[in-house]
Design an enzyme around this catalytic site. Structure first.
Site, PDB file in Angstrom:
ATOM      1  N   ASP A 183       0.807  -1.201   0.000  1.00 23.27           N
ATOM      2  CA  ASP A 183       0.000   0.000   0.000  1.00 23.27           C
ATOM      3  C   ASP A 183       0.850   1.266   0.000  1.00 23.27           C
ATOM      4  O   ASP A 183       0.379   2.334   0.376  1.00 23.27           O
ATOM      5  CB  ASP A 183      -0.961  -0.012   1.200  1.00 23.27           C
ATOM      6  CG  ASP A 183      -1.925   1.163   1.177  1.00 23.27           C
ATOM      7  OD1 ASP A 183      -2.241   1.628   0.074  1.00 23.27           O
ATOM      8  OD2 ASP A 183      -2.325   1.625   2.260  1.00 23.27           O
ATOM      9  N   ASP A 217      -2.193  -6.014  -5.263  1.00 20.50           N
ATOM     10  CA  ASP A 217      -1.577  -4.694  -5.431  1.00 20.50           C
ATOM     11  C   ASP A 217      -0.059  -4.714  -5.537  1.00 20.50           C
ATOM     12  O   ASP A 217       0.551  -3.670  -5.763  1.00 20.50           O
ATOM     13  CB  ASP A 217      -1.952  -3.733  -4.290  1.00 20.50           C
ATOM     14  CG  ASP A 217      -3.445  -3.538  -4.124  1.00 20.50           C
ATOM     15  OD1 ASP A 217      -4.172  -3.756  -5.104  1.00 20.50           O
ATOM     16  OD2 ASP A 217      -3.881  -3.182  -3.022  1.00 20.50           O
ATOM     17  N   ASP A 269     -15.410  -1.073   3.392  1.00 19.82           N
ATOM     18  CA  ASP A 269     -14.203  -0.340   3.022  1.00 19.82           C
ATOM     19  C   ASP A 269     -13.878   0.753   4.039  1.00 19.82           C
ATOM     20  O   ASP A 269     -12.815   1.355   3.978  1.00 19.82           O
ATOM     21  CB  ASP A 269     -14.372   0.312   1.641  1.00 19.82           C
ATOM     22  CG  ASP A 269     -14.580  -0.708   0.546  1.00 19.82           C
ATOM     23  OD1 ASP A 269     -13.939  -1.764   0.590  1.00 19.82           O
ATOM     24  OD2 ASP A 269     -15.396  -0.439  -0.364  1.00 19.82           O
TER      25      ASP A 269
END
Length: 375
Positions: free
Chosen positions: A165, A203, A355
């Site tokens: 991240d 990611d 989220d």
């Protein structure tokens, strides 16, 4: 330039604050399970950025290339060149999940029947988002052995890459890449010998704009090694690498990064995954994944898996990423897609895990789940 980034919130980030909320929220939300967590996305561009970072350049001018030992290779496989066959059968529903915990404890809730039948009965991925090398082997083995006992295919998500991240909300993971390599060794030791799908580090490839050229190369070397280790530990494991999603990087850019990360090598990879925790339509993801695979090269048998958990209405036109209204469940998880080069539709993100807007980040929220399931 709009920077694309997606975030994954680990369950441990919210576990310690459950008691701080009132009784109404406590009855609506379930505490996160020990072994899993689900992703959360930051704002993403509607179309690929025309100024995507170059492969060879540094996305962080102030960062200098790192110096790191060459990762030790996994044991070589003698069957790496065998023709790839498709995973068949049914996906495994792990009995320890936030939605199942809520269903078991809220039988009288008017939303119970909808959530139980449309979400809780579906198989979903199990996340390993904390760096806990002493317990990870046993925890992975609990999932894979449970699937093997029923003759079904589990989906597991290792998520401990250092620098994940880009230091944002979901920062964490292993302290460095050497520690990560050792953690992956222990993760692989729990894979058993049955069929299993591994969604390797969401990611980790698509979100590399924050890394210098040297740091990016080091990460990709560790990812390639991870694929080799996982497949050597269990030749029936299917390992898929991060392709972002159809609204992020251009297919050629993504494929070039994936190639550096080992995704074109049959010793490391069975293909790519996309749309984890996002909302892009299945049709858009199928088209995008095929373009990425074409640009990637490698064996013809490489395929893709797509997260369809919340993409029933597609992505919001305004680009909202945090529990956007008007979304609904996508196609149910299956290993029979009927689409060439698309190996599975999966629920990598458990529908109803917030989220961070309709509930606490990473926590199952019944009101959100009900909205998704009843739309």
């Amino acid at each position: 330039m709009v920077v694309a980034a997606s975030l994954v919130v680990a369950a441990g980030a919210v576990a310690g604050v459950l008691a701080a909320f009132d009784d109404r929220r406590a009855s609506d939300e379930a505490a996160p399970p020990e072994v899993s967590a689900s992703p959360r996305l930051a704002p993403l561009p509607a179309v690929p950025s025309p100024s995507a970072p170059a492969i060879a350049g540094s996305a962080s001018p102030s960062s200098s290339p790192s110096v790191r030992r060459t990762p030790s290779p996994a044991p070589s496989r003698t069957d790496a060149k065998r023709e790839r066959t498709s995973v068949t059968g049914r996906l495994y529903r792990h009995p320890d999940s936030q939605v199942l915990a809520w269903v078991r404890s809220h039988s009288g809730d008017p939303r119970h029947a909808v959530i139980a039948s449309r979400i809780a009965e579906q198989p979903a991925a199990v996340w390993f988002a904390d760096y806990s090398p002493d317990t990870v082997t046993a925890r992975v083995a609990a999932v894979t052995s449970g699937g093997a006992a029923l003759g079904r295919v589990p989906v597991v998500v290792p998520y401990a890459i250092p620098g994940r991240d880009c230091g944002g909300h979901s920062q964490g993971g292993a302290p460095d890449l050497d520690a990560y390599d050792a953690w992956i060794d222990r993760f692989a030791a729990g894979l058993g010998s049955g069929e299993v799908i591994v969604v390797l580090e969401p990611d980790s490839v698509a979100q590399t704009e924050c890394l210098s050229a040297g740091d990016r190369a080091d990460r990709f070397a560790s990812l390639a090694r991870a694929g080799r280790v996982l497949k050597a530990a269990n030749p029936r494991a299917r390992v898929y690498f991060d392709a972002g999603h159809s609204g992020w990087n251009a297919p050629g850019t993504q494929a070039a990064w994936l190639r550096q990360a080992g995704a074109a090598s049959p010793e490391s990879s069975d293909g790519i995954f996309s749309n984890v925790s996002n909302f892009h339509t299945t049709a858009d993801e199928v088209a995008y994944d095929r373009r990425v695979l074409d640009a990637l090269g490698g064996p013809a048998g490489l395929g893709a898996v797509i997260d369809t958990s919340r993409n029933g209405n597609g992505a919001p036109a305004d680009g909202e990423w945090c529990d956007p209204s008007g979304r609904r469940l996508g196609r149910t998880p299956t290993l029979s897609t009927g689409e060439s080069r698309i190996d599975a539709y999966l629920w990598v993100k458990l529908p109803g895990e917030s989220d961070g807007c309709k509930g606490r980040p990473g926590t199952f929220t019944a009101s959100y789940a009900y909205d998704l399931a009843s739309s």
